[in-house]
Design a protein around this motif. Structure first.
Motif, PDB file in Angstrom:
ATOM      1  N   GLU A  77       0.858  -1.201   0.000  1.00 15.95           N
ATOM      2  CA  GLU A  77       0.000   0.000   0.000  1.00 15.95           C
ATOM      3  C   GLU A  77       0.890   1.245   0.000  1.00 15.95           C
ATOM      4  O   GLU A  77       1.682   1.434   0.931  1.00 15.95           O
ATOM      5  N   PRO A  78       0.748   2.116  -0.989  1.00 16.69           N
ATOM      6  CA  PRO A  78       1.623   3.289  -1.037  1.00 16.69           C
ATOM      7  C   PRO A  78       1.488   4.210   0.183  1.00 16.69           C
ATOM      8  O   PRO A  78       2.421   4.923   0.530  1.00 16.69           O
ATOM      9  N   SER A  79       0.346   4.156   0.864  1.00 16.49           N
ATOM     10  CA  SER A  79       0.155   5.096   1.985  1.00 16.49           C
ATOM     11  C   SER A  79       0.696   4.557   3.318  1.00 16.49           C
ATOM     12  O   SER A  79       0.643   5.252   4.327  1.00 16.49           O
ATOM     13  N   ILE A  80       1.193   3.299   3.331  1.00 16.72           N
ATOM     14  CA  ILE A  80       1.676   2.739   4.606  1.00 16.72           C
ATOM     15  C   ILE A  80       3.204   2.659   4.591  1.00 16.72           C
ATOM     16  O   ILE A  80       3.800   2.137   3.642  1.00 16.72           O
ATOM     17  N   ALA A  81       3.825   3.177   5.665  1.00 17.12           N
ATOM     18  CA  ALA A  81       5.283   3.043   5.811  1.00 17.12           C
ATOM     19  C   ALA A  81       5.562   2.317   7.124  1.00 17.12           C
ATOM     20  O   ALA A  81       4.767   2.421   8.075  1.00 17.12           O
ATOM     21  N   PHE A  82       6.660   1.598   7.165  1.00 16.08           N
ATOM     22  CA  PHE A  82       7.036   0.895   8.401  1.00 16.08           C
ATOM     23  C   PHE A  82       8.303   1.507   8.982  1.00 16.08           C
ATOM     24  O   PHE A  82       9.180   1.969   8.254  1.00 16.08           O
ATOM     25  N   ARG A  83       8.380   1.480  10.263  1.00 16.68           N
ATOM     26  CA  ARG A  83       9.579   1.925  10.971  1.00 16.68           C
ATOM     27  C   ARG A  83       9.842   0.862  12.030  1.00 16.68           C
ATOM     28  O   ARG A  83       9.241   0.862  13.096  1.00 16.68           O
ATOM     29  N   CYS A  84      10.665  -0.120  11.704  1.00 16.78           N
ATOM     30  CA  CYS A  84      10.861  -1.257  12.610  1.00 16.78           C
ATOM     31  C   CYS A  84      12.289  -1.282  13.134  1.00 16.78           C
ATOM     32  O   CYS A  84      13.219  -0.935  12.417  1.00 16.78           O
ATOM     33  N   GLY A  85      12.440  -1.723  14.372  1.00 11.34           N
ATOM     34  CA  GLY A  85      13.777  -1.902  14.929  1.00 11.34           C
ATOM     35  C   GLY A  85      14.036  -1.074  16.172  1.00 11.34           C
ATOM     36  O   GLY A  85      14.874  -1.454  16.989  1.00 11.34           O
ATOM     37  N   THR A  86      13.316   0.011  16.336  1.00 11.00           N
ATOM     38  CA  THR A  86      13.519   0.834  17.542  1.00 11.00           C
ATOM     39  C   THR A  86      12.182   0.998  18.262  1.00 11.00           C
ATOM     40  O   THR A  86      11.218   1.476  17.662  1.00 11.00           O
ATOM     41  N   PRO A  87      12.137   0.620  19.531  1.00 19.02           N
ATOM     42  CA  PRO A  87      10.855   0.750  20.240  1.00 19.02           C
ATOM     43  C   PRO A  87      10.463   2.205  20.465  1.00 19.02           C
ATOM     44  O   PRO A  87      11.321   3.086  20.514  1.00 19.02           O
ATOM     45  N   VAL A  88       9.186   2.393  20.598  1.00 17.22           N
ATOM     46  CA  VAL A  88       8.665   3.693  21.027  1.00 17.22           C
ATOM     47  C   VAL A  88       8.924   3.812  22.522  1.00 17.22           C
ATOM     48  O   VAL A  88       8.697   2.867  23.277  1.00 17.22           O
ATOM     49  N   SER A  89       9.412   4.977  22.943  1.00 10.38           N
ATOM     50  CA  SER A  89       9.618   5.120  24.386  1.00 10.38           C
ATOM     51  C   SER A  89       8.439   5.835  25.046  1.00 10.38           C
ATOM     52  O   SER A  89       8.081   5.525  26.169  1.00 10.38           O
ATOM     53  N   ARG A  90       7.848   6.797  24.359  1.00 10.21           N
ATOM     54  CA  ARG A  90       6.732   7.540  24.961  1.00 10.21           C
ATOM     55  C   ARG A  90       5.790   8.089  23.902  1.00 10.21           C
ATOM     56  O   ARG A  90       6.184   8.265  22.743  1.00 10.21           O
ATOM     57  N   ILE A  91       4.608   8.427  24.361  1.00 11.76           N
ATOM     58  CA  ILE A  91       3.687   9.166  23.494  1.00 11.76           C
ATOM     59  C   ILE A  91       4.090  10.645  23.595  1.00 11.76           C
ATOM     60  O   ILE A  91       4.363  11.138  24.697  1.00 11.76           O
ATOM     61  N   ASN A  92       4.154  11.290  22.470  1.00 13.86           N
ATOM     62  CA  ASN A  92       4.510  12.705  22.469  1.00 13.86           C
ATOM     63  C   ASN A  92       3.219  13.510  22.646  1.00 13.86           C
ATOM     64  O   ASN A  92       2.286  13.346  21.863  1.00 13.86           O
ATOM     65  N   LYS A  93       3.206  14.344  23.679  1.00 14.92           N
ATOM     66  CA  LYS A  93       1.964  15.085  23.979  1.00 14.92           C
ATOM     67  C   LYS A  93       2.205  16.578  23.970  1.00 14.92           C
ATOM     68  O   LYS A  93       3.290  17.032  24.318  1.00 14.92           O
ATOM     69  N   SER A  94       1.165  17.289  23.608  1.00 15.09           N
ATOM     70  CA  SER A  94       1.227  18.737  23.711  1.00 15.09           C
ATOM     71  C   SER A  94      -0.122  19.203  24.238  1.00 15.09           C
ATOM     72  O   SER A  94      -1.156  18.955  23.603  1.00 15.09           O
ATOM     73  N   ASN A  95      -0.118  19.779  25.411  1.00 12.51           N
ATOM     74  CA  ASN A  95      -1.362  20.244  26.064  1.00 12.51           C
ATOM     75  C   ASN A  95      -2.443  19.162  26.100  1.00 12.51           C
ATOM     76  O   ASN A  95      -3.585  19.408  25.717  1.00 12.51           O
ATOM     77  N   GLY A  96      -2.064  17.967  26.505  1.00 15.33           N
ATOM     78  CA  GLY A  96      -3.051  16.892  26.653  1.00 15.33           C
ATOM     79  C   GLY A  96      -3.510  16.271  25.347  1.00 15.33           C
ATOM     80  O   GLY A  96      -4.462  15.491  25.309  1.00 15.33           O
ATOM     81  N   VAL A  97      -2.824  16.609  24.250  1.00 17.46           N
ATOM     82  CA  VAL A  97      -3.182  16.024  22.948  1.00 17.46           C
ATOM     83  C   VAL A  97      -1.984  15.226  22.436  1.00 17.46           C
ATOM     84  O   VAL A  97      -0.853  15.723  22.467  1.00 17.46           O
TER      85      VAL A  97
END
Ligand SMILES: Cc1cc2nc3c(=O)[nH]c(=O)nc-3n(C[C@H](O)[C@H](O)[C@H](O)COP(=O)(O)OP(=O)(O)OC[C@H]3O[C@@H](n4cnc5c(N)ncnc54)[C@H](O)[C@@H]3O)c2cc1C
Length: 441
Positions: free
Chosen positions: A183-203
């Motif tokens: 699917e042209p609209s899907i990209a993968f980023r594999c190999g490094t875990p996510v450490s946190r959700i990035n938030k700005s003013n509760g969003v």
């Protein structure tokens, strides 16, 4: 139809069945939305819950909602030319010890249910231990005397649902991964875990990876299975624990002998065994399981607050681990009665398979109650795999605020209640793994 206000970019964390199925659903319904799927590893993720030699595909739920969804999903699997190559309609026998109690009740409800819904020729009832044993070993087989396993029989009654099947889950996840890659609209980023959700003013505005890289998105979906409570404070609504799985090598003769056996499970002991596949037999037990309690920084708060959670300890993080001795004993105890010639055979390999569990065994597919633009799809509770072809559409419905009300209620954040027996486990509390863990010598 494309919805005008659907986000232009979505980050999905987790490339198990929830994550991949949702990525595909978004690509098909909203082809202009950029989807980035992030995982610790490349799918099929070897220590993820979705990648496995086999998973059962069955629609014989007592719960009418799961029964309907599972039947729909099974039809789609059967109609899918790629998945169908890895799908085997072996039937599945549900046995139990027949003693009054929770498991006999679940067993009876299951049987009544299939009888109500299915053509009677697809159900084989077994009223004696001999019939259960012969359903695996053939009509000439003779039961092992109780004295040989030193306890009362536990495989006493059963029924086989001939509509049930198993699927090569790893190959199927690979197929979904390849479909996403196409699917042209899907990209993968594999190999490094996510450490946190990035938030700005509760969003939520995306995620921060462990290497410090920031991935921005208008909407973020957490689909990290048994790891979910490390990224989101699930307030005890979900916990991670693991159950034991073991593989035995079988010869070509044995493969031939057992090739027609159904998947066979015992509601009372939690034991489950699959027919030979690729010259191996896999068995597992829906035991009370094991947890791995660790202390981590609170996933949602920026101060130094710490929380205790159970997190997967796997073949990737601890490659020399084998299942605890008591888990091995319990598997062998079942084999002694049901598959005596395998009872003392060395296991080729074993593992603990991690589950994201909720008290009701219902999934959690819902917006996060405190962080806007953040969605959660987790809590597979040992039975979500079979919904691979349809779960992504339902997660997407939820992200769009269009999930059918009965499903919204079922998969709501904060749902309380008891396990209705959708993937029943034997009673007991998960044990702390550090006290019982063993290593390969
Ligand atoms: C022993 C066993 C038997 C089962 N049998 C059946 C069955 O017969 N039928 C059935 O329908 N279901 C069954 N299930 C349940 C089913 O397999 C699961 O419900 C389903 O696979 C869960 O999928 P998931 O996407 O939530 O999790 P996963 O497949 O574990 O995906 C989560 C992904 O998130 C990634 N991740 C985690 N943390 C991070 C991070 N910080 N950054 C980036 N990526 C991250 C992981 O690497 C992983 O790939 C069984 C489960 C077990 C354990």
């Amino acid at each position: 139809m494309e919805q005008a206000n659907f986000p232009e970019s979505v980050v999905i964390v987790g490339a198990g069945i929830f994550g991949l199925s949702t990525a595909l659903a978004i690509a098909r319904r909203h082809p202009t939305t950029r989807v980035t799927v992030i995982d610790r590893l490349t799918p099929p993720v070897e220590d993820g819950t979705s990648a496995e030699m086999t998973r059962c595909i069955r629609a014989d739920y007592a719960d009418p909602i799961y029964a309907r969804l599972a039947a729909e999903s099974q039809m789609l699997i059967e109609a899918d030319p790629d998945l169908r190559r890895h799908y085997f309609k072996s039937g599945m026998t549900f046995a139990c010890d027949g003693k009054p109690g929770r498991f006999l009740d679940i067993w009876k409800r299951g049987l009544e249910n299939v009888k109500m819904r299915q053509d009677p020729t697809t159900i084989v009832e077994m009223n004696t231990p001999e019939e259960v044993f012969k359903s695996i070993h053939g009509p000439a087989a003779e039961l092992v005397p109780e004295s040989e396993f030193g306890r009362e029989r536990q495989w006493n009654i059963g029924y086989c649902n001939l509509n049930d099947a198993f699927i090569d889950a790893t190959e199927s996840v690979r197929i979904y991964y390849q479909r996403c890659l196409a699917e042209p609209s899907i990209a993968f980023r594999c190999g490094t875990p996510v450490s946190r959700i990035n938030k700005s003013n509760g969003v939520a505005v995306g995620v921060i990876l462990e290497d410090g890289n920031v991935i921005n998105a208008e909407t973020t979906l957490i689909a990290t299975g048994a790891w979910s409570n490390s990224l989101v404070d699930l307030e005890g609504l979900m916990y991670s624990s693991a159950i034991e799985v073991a593989w035995l090598k079988v010869t070509e003769d044995e493969t031939e002998r057992w090739k027609n056996m159904p998947i066979t499970t015992n509601m009372s002991t939690g034991f489950n065994i699959f027919p030979p596949y690729n010259c191996e037999i896999k068995c597992l037990r829906r035991s009370p399981g094991y947890c791995n309690t660790v202390t981590i920084p609170h996933p949602e708060e920026d101060d130094s607050k710490m929380i205790e959670i159970s997190l997967p300890r796997t073949m990737v993080t601890n490659p020399t681990d084998i299942i605890p001795a008591e888990a091995e004993d319990a598997l062998r105890d079942n084999l002694r009665e049901l598959m005596p010639s395998l009872a003392n055979r060395e296991f080729d390999r074993t593992k603990l398979c991690w589950l994201s569990q909720t008290p009701t065994a219902d999934f959690i597919i819902a917006p996060h109650p405190r962080i806007r633009k953040l969605h959660v799809a987790t809590g597979g509770s040992g039975h979500a795999w079979k919904f691979l072809p349809i779960i992504g559409n339902m997660v997407l419905d939820s992200m769009e605020g269009q999930l059918h009300s009965e499903l919204m209620e079922k998969w709501a954040w904060g749902r309380q209640g008891k396990d209705g027996g959708n993937a029943p486990r034997v009673d007991g509390k998960a044990k702390e793994l550090q006290y019982v863990v063993r290593s390969k010598s």
